[in-house]
Design a protein around this motif. Structure first.
Motif, PDB file in Angstrom:
ATOM      1  N   LYS A  44     -10.784   0.883  -4.736  1.00 52.34           N
ATOM      2  CA  LYS A  44     -11.111   0.321  -3.462  1.00 52.34           C
ATOM      3  C   LYS A  44     -10.475  -1.336  -3.313  1.00 52.34           C
ATOM      4  O   LYS A  44     -10.177  -1.341  -2.530  1.00 52.34           O
ATOM      5  N   ASN A  45     -10.805  -1.891  -4.751  1.00 52.98           N
ATOM      6  CA  ASN A  45     -10.155  -3.327  -4.514  1.00 52.98           C
ATOM      7  C   ASN A  45      -8.803  -3.246  -4.285  1.00 52.98           C
ATOM      8  O   ASN A  45      -8.234  -4.412  -3.600  1.00 52.98           O
ATOM      9  N   GLN A  46      -8.115  -2.442  -4.840  1.00 49.51           N
ATOM     10  CA  GLN A  46      -6.386  -2.314  -4.664  1.00 49.51           C
ATOM     11  C   GLN A  46      -6.179  -2.116  -3.235  1.00 49.51           C
ATOM     12  O   GLN A  46      -5.266  -2.638  -2.635  1.00 49.51           O
ATOM     13  N   VAL A  47      -6.927  -1.001  -2.483  1.00 46.95           N
ATOM     14  CA  VAL A  47      -6.457  -0.851  -1.300  1.00 46.95           C
ATOM     15  C   VAL A  47      -6.736  -2.059  -0.338  1.00 46.95           C
ATOM     16  O   VAL A  47      -6.033  -2.162   0.651  1.00 46.95           O
ATOM     17  N   GLU A  48      -8.027  -2.704  -0.501  1.00 45.23           N
ATOM     18  CA  GLU A  48      -8.471  -3.919   0.133  1.00 45.23           C
ATOM     19  C   GLU A  48      -7.325  -4.835   0.126  1.00 45.23           C
ATOM     20  O   GLU A  48      -6.992  -5.543   1.031  1.00 45.23           O
ATOM     21  N   ALA A  49      -6.907  -5.207  -1.033  1.00 45.51           N
ATOM     22  CA  ALA A  49      -5.743  -6.149  -1.419  1.00 45.51           C
ATOM     23  C   ALA A  49      -4.343  -5.718  -0.891  1.00 45.51           C
ATOM     24  O   ALA A  49      -3.770  -6.849  -0.586  1.00 45.51           O
ATOM     25  N   LEU A  50      -4.276  -4.629  -0.688  1.00 44.88           N
ATOM     26  CA  LEU A  50      -2.820  -4.272   0.013  1.00 44.88           C
ATOM     27  C   LEU A  50      -2.602  -3.660   1.229  1.00 44.88           C
ATOM     28  O   LEU A  50      -1.693  -3.504   1.746  1.00 44.88           O
ATOM     29  N   LYS A  51      -3.977  -3.387   1.729  1.00 43.37           N
ATOM     30  CA  LYS A  51      -3.578  -2.558   3.002  1.00 43.37           C
ATOM     31  C   LYS A  51      -2.878  -3.322   4.432  1.00 43.37           C
ATOM     32  O   LYS A  51      -2.478  -2.582   5.341  1.00 43.37           O
ATOM     33  N   GLU A  52      -2.872  -4.578   4.378  1.00 46.10           N
ATOM     34  CA  GLU A  52      -2.583  -5.498   5.392  1.00 46.10           C
ATOM     35  C   GLU A  52      -1.010  -5.278   5.483  1.00 46.10           C
ATOM     36  O   GLU A  52      -0.153  -5.840   6.263  1.00 46.10           O
ATOM     37  N   THR A  53      -0.259  -5.084   4.351  1.00 47.03           N
ATOM     38  CA  THR A  53       0.803  -4.981   3.943  1.00 47.03           C
ATOM     39  C   THR A  53       1.632  -3.676   3.646  1.00 47.03           C
ATOM     40  O   THR A  53       2.919  -3.477   4.149  1.00 47.03           O
ATOM     41  N   TYR A  54       0.900  -2.850   3.289  1.00 43.93           N
ATOM     42  CA  TYR A  54       1.578  -1.539   2.638  1.00 43.93           C
ATOM     43  C   TYR A  54       0.690  -0.321   3.408  1.00 43.93           C
ATOM     44  O   TYR A  54      -0.481  -0.356   3.783  1.00 43.93           O
ATOM     45  N   ARG A  55       1.383   0.734   3.467  1.00 42.61           N
ATOM     46  CA  ARG A  55       0.574   2.117   3.699  1.00 42.61           C
ATOM     47  C   ARG A  55      -0.030   2.615   2.281  1.00 42.61           C
ATOM     48  O   ARG A  55       0.835   2.879   1.165  1.00 42.61           O
ATOM     49  N   VAL A  56      -1.399   2.637   2.098  1.00 40.30           N
ATOM     50  CA  VAL A  56      -1.965   2.718   0.819  1.00 40.30           C
ATOM     51  C   VAL A  56      -2.760   4.028   0.949  1.00 40.30           C
ATOM     52  O   VAL A  56      -3.580   4.198   1.668  1.00 40.30           O
ATOM     53  N   ILE A  57      -2.337   5.045   0.017  1.00 41.05           N
ATOM     54  CA  ILE A  57      -3.082   6.227   0.101  1.00 41.05           C
ATOM     55  C   ILE A  57      -3.532   6.667  -1.253  1.00 41.05           C
ATOM     56  O   ILE A  57      -3.053   6.126  -2.665  1.00 41.05           O
ATOM     57  N   THR A  58      -4.966   6.912  -1.485  1.00 37.34           N
ATOM     58  CA  THR A  58      -5.576   7.297  -2.596  1.00 37.34           C
ATOM     59  C   THR A  58      -6.125   8.678  -2.403  1.00 37.34           C
ATOM     60  O   THR A  58      -6.248   9.078  -1.093  1.00 37.34           O
ATOM     61  N   TYR A  59      -6.144   9.467  -3.460  1.00 37.12           N
ATOM     62  CA  TYR A  59      -6.744  10.988  -3.360  1.00 37.12           C
ATOM     63  C   TYR A  59      -7.566  11.189  -4.497  1.00 37.12           C
ATOM     64  O   TYR A  59      -7.231  10.858  -5.664  1.00 37.12           O
ATOM     65  N   ASP A  60      -8.149  12.193  -4.220  1.00 35.99           N
ATOM     66  CA  ASP A  60      -9.109  12.820  -5.514  1.00 35.99           C
ATOM     67  C   ASP A  60      -8.223  13.938  -5.875  1.00 35.99           C
ATOM     68  O   ASP A  60      -7.646  14.917  -5.326  1.00 35.99           O
ATOM     69  N   ILE A  61      -7.948  13.890  -7.635  1.00 35.55           N
ATOM     70  CA  ILE A  61      -7.241  15.093  -8.124  1.00 35.55           C
ATOM     71  C   ILE A  61      -8.230  16.300  -7.967  1.00 35.55           C
ATOM     72  O   ILE A  61      -9.427  16.315  -7.759  1.00 35.55           O
ATOM     73  N   ARG A  62      -7.403  17.574  -7.653  1.00 37.47           N
ATOM     74  CA  ARG A  62      -8.070  18.612  -8.146  1.00 37.47           C
ATOM     75  C   ARG A  62      -9.338  18.626  -8.963  1.00 37.47           C
ATOM     76  O   ARG A  62      -9.310  18.135 -10.113  1.00 37.47           O
ATOM     77  N   GLY A  63     -10.633  19.180  -8.399  1.00 42.35           N
ATOM     78  CA  GLY A  63     -11.687  19.260  -9.294  1.00 42.35           C
ATOM     79  C   GLY A  63     -12.334  17.911  -9.543  1.00 42.35           C
ATOM     80  O   GLY A  63     -13.609  17.707 -10.110  1.00 42.35           O
ATOM     81  N   HIS A  64     -12.060  16.902  -8.834  1.00 36.84           N
ATOM     82  CA  HIS A  64     -12.540  15.570  -8.655  1.00 36.84           C
ATOM     83  C   HIS A  64     -12.951  15.000  -7.526  1.00 36.84           C
ATOM     84  O   HIS A  64     -12.414  15.322  -6.490  1.00 36.84           O
ATOM     85  N   GLY A  65     -13.838  14.076  -7.555  1.00 38.46           N
ATOM     86  CA  GLY A  65     -14.369  13.560  -6.256  1.00 38.46           C
ATOM     87  C   GLY A  65     -14.645  14.727  -5.080  1.00 38.46           C
ATOM     88  O   GLY A  65     -15.552  15.763  -5.340  1.00 38.46           O
ATOM     89  N   ASN A  66     -14.195  14.538  -3.893  1.00 37.98           N
ATOM     90  CA  ASN A  66     -14.453  15.681  -2.959  1.00 37.98           C
ATOM     91  C   ASN A  66     -13.083  16.656  -2.860  1.00 37.98           C
ATOM     92  O   ASN A  66     -13.043  17.364  -1.667  1.00 37.98           O
ATOM     93  N   THR A  67     -12.142  16.775  -3.770  1.00 32.93           N
ATOM     94  CA  THR A  67     -11.337  17.714  -3.886  1.00 32.93           C
ATOM     95  C   THR A  67     -11.607  19.184  -4.502  1.00 32.93           C
ATOM     96  O   THR A  67     -12.316  18.907  -5.725  1.00 32.93           O
ATOM     97  N   ASN A  68     -11.584  20.130  -3.958  1.00 33.81           N
ATOM     98  CA  ASN A  68     -11.953  21.309  -4.680  1.00 33.81           C
ATOM     99  C   ASN A  68     -11.120  21.727  -5.717  1.00 33.81           C
ATOM    100  O   ASN A  68     -10.171  21.154  -6.050  1.00 33.81           O
ATOM    101  N   ASN A  69     -11.684  22.728  -6.457  1.00 33.06           N
ATOM    102  CA  ASN A  69     -10.738  23.135  -7.882  1.00 33.06           C
ATOM    103  C   ASN A  69      -9.774  23.838  -7.657  1.00 33.06           C
ATOM    104  O   ASN A  69      -8.921  23.900  -8.740  1.00 33.06           O
TER     105      ASN A  69
END
Ligand code: MLT
Length: 274
Positions: A44-69
């Motif tokens: 979250k902190n890195q997205v906030e710091a970079l999003k004005e200058t870069y396209r910032v993508i974060t994702y949940d690896i399979r089985g973690h967060g909201n990505t299914n297994n």
């Protein structure tokens, strides 16, 4: 108007991957890969710091967060396929990649297998070695303990190794949020990922083939992938930059976000001035 899309999902092969996408498609992209057993919110902190200058993508690896297994057996190779599939689905030909710990294992294997898809690499609190025999035994024992015990107990044990001593007092909210991430991961996913980590191949022997700019960050108190491991990778990756972050353990981006982001921005501006 710049986008800050935080709750997206996309089909990658047969997997529904949960991701965030901030900035615009014309910006230089950076994809962040989280560690185990965490999720994309650690960035979250890195997205906030970079999003004005870069396209910032974060994702949940399979089985973690909201990505299914999915149905396949977990492995670092499978996680790399998911990453490349995500890039293809998002029509990203080439990107800057930043991985923390397990995210770094994935990043190192991805650049080994698909060198043309990446134009810079940030390795945070990670390692290029395979697990030594005693770690494999420990992971297998942990799998058995998770199966019969509670995830809360596993989470409390894990926290002791994830943070620098001082972080429990200075960063209590962050510690609690990481505990939440762990207890919200299913037993099945924890066990499958631990097995995948124990079976991963080393990537050290290919570090000398990396020919993109690389930044290596590590917490001075990282017990899981200590500064020595970072120093080893630094020696092997031509022209790489090593920065040790004081008063941080294994989750240096969460424990010292200002210093982490300063290093990240300095490095990124040297990679591609904006
Ligand atoms: C992680 O943070 O991803 C894990 O600690 C990696 C590991 O256990 O090797």
């Amino acid at each position: 108007m710049r986008n800050a899309a935080i709750n997206l999902s996309i089909i990658v092969n047969t997997l529904t991957v949960s991701y965030t996408d901030s900035g615009t498609v014309n910006d230089t992209s950076i994809i962040f890969i989280h560690g185990f057993p965490l999720n994309k919110s650690i960035w979250k902190n890195q997205v906030e710091a970079l999003k004005e200058t870069y396209r910032v993508i974060t994702y949940d690896i399979r089985g973690h967060g909201n990505t299914n297994n999915g149905i396949e057996e977990f492995s670092i190779d499978l996680f790399v396929n998911d990453l490349i599939g995500l890039m293809d689905a998002l029509k990203i030909d080439k990107t800057i990649l930043c991985g923390l710990s397990m995210g770094g294992y994935i990043a190192l294997k991805a650049i080994e297998d698909h060198p043309k898809r990446f134009n810079a690499l940030i390795l945070s609190d990670t390692n290029c070695t395979a697990d030594p025999p005693e770690t494999i035994i420990h992971r297998k024992r942990t799998i058995e303990i998770i199966k019969i015990g509670t995830i809360g107990k596993y989470a409390d044990e894990s926290l002791k190794k994830l943070f620098a001593t001082g972080s429990f007092a200075t960063n209590a909210v962050v510690v609690e949020s990481v505990r939440e991430m762990i207890v919200n991961t299913t037993k099945q996913s924890l066990c499958s990922t631990l097995l995948a980590l124990s079976e991963r191949a080393e990537t050290c022997s290919k570090l000398n083939e990396i020919n993109v700019p690389a930044l290596i960050l590590v917490g001075s108190e990282d017990q899981i992938t200590p500064p020595e491991a970072a120093g080893f990778m630094h020696k092997k990756i031509k022209g790489s930059i090593l920065h040790i972050i004081d008063n941080a353990g294994h989750l240096s981006n969460l424990e010292q976000p200002i210093e982490f982001n300063d290093q990240l921005k300095k490095f990124l501006s040297s990679v591609k001035p904006k």
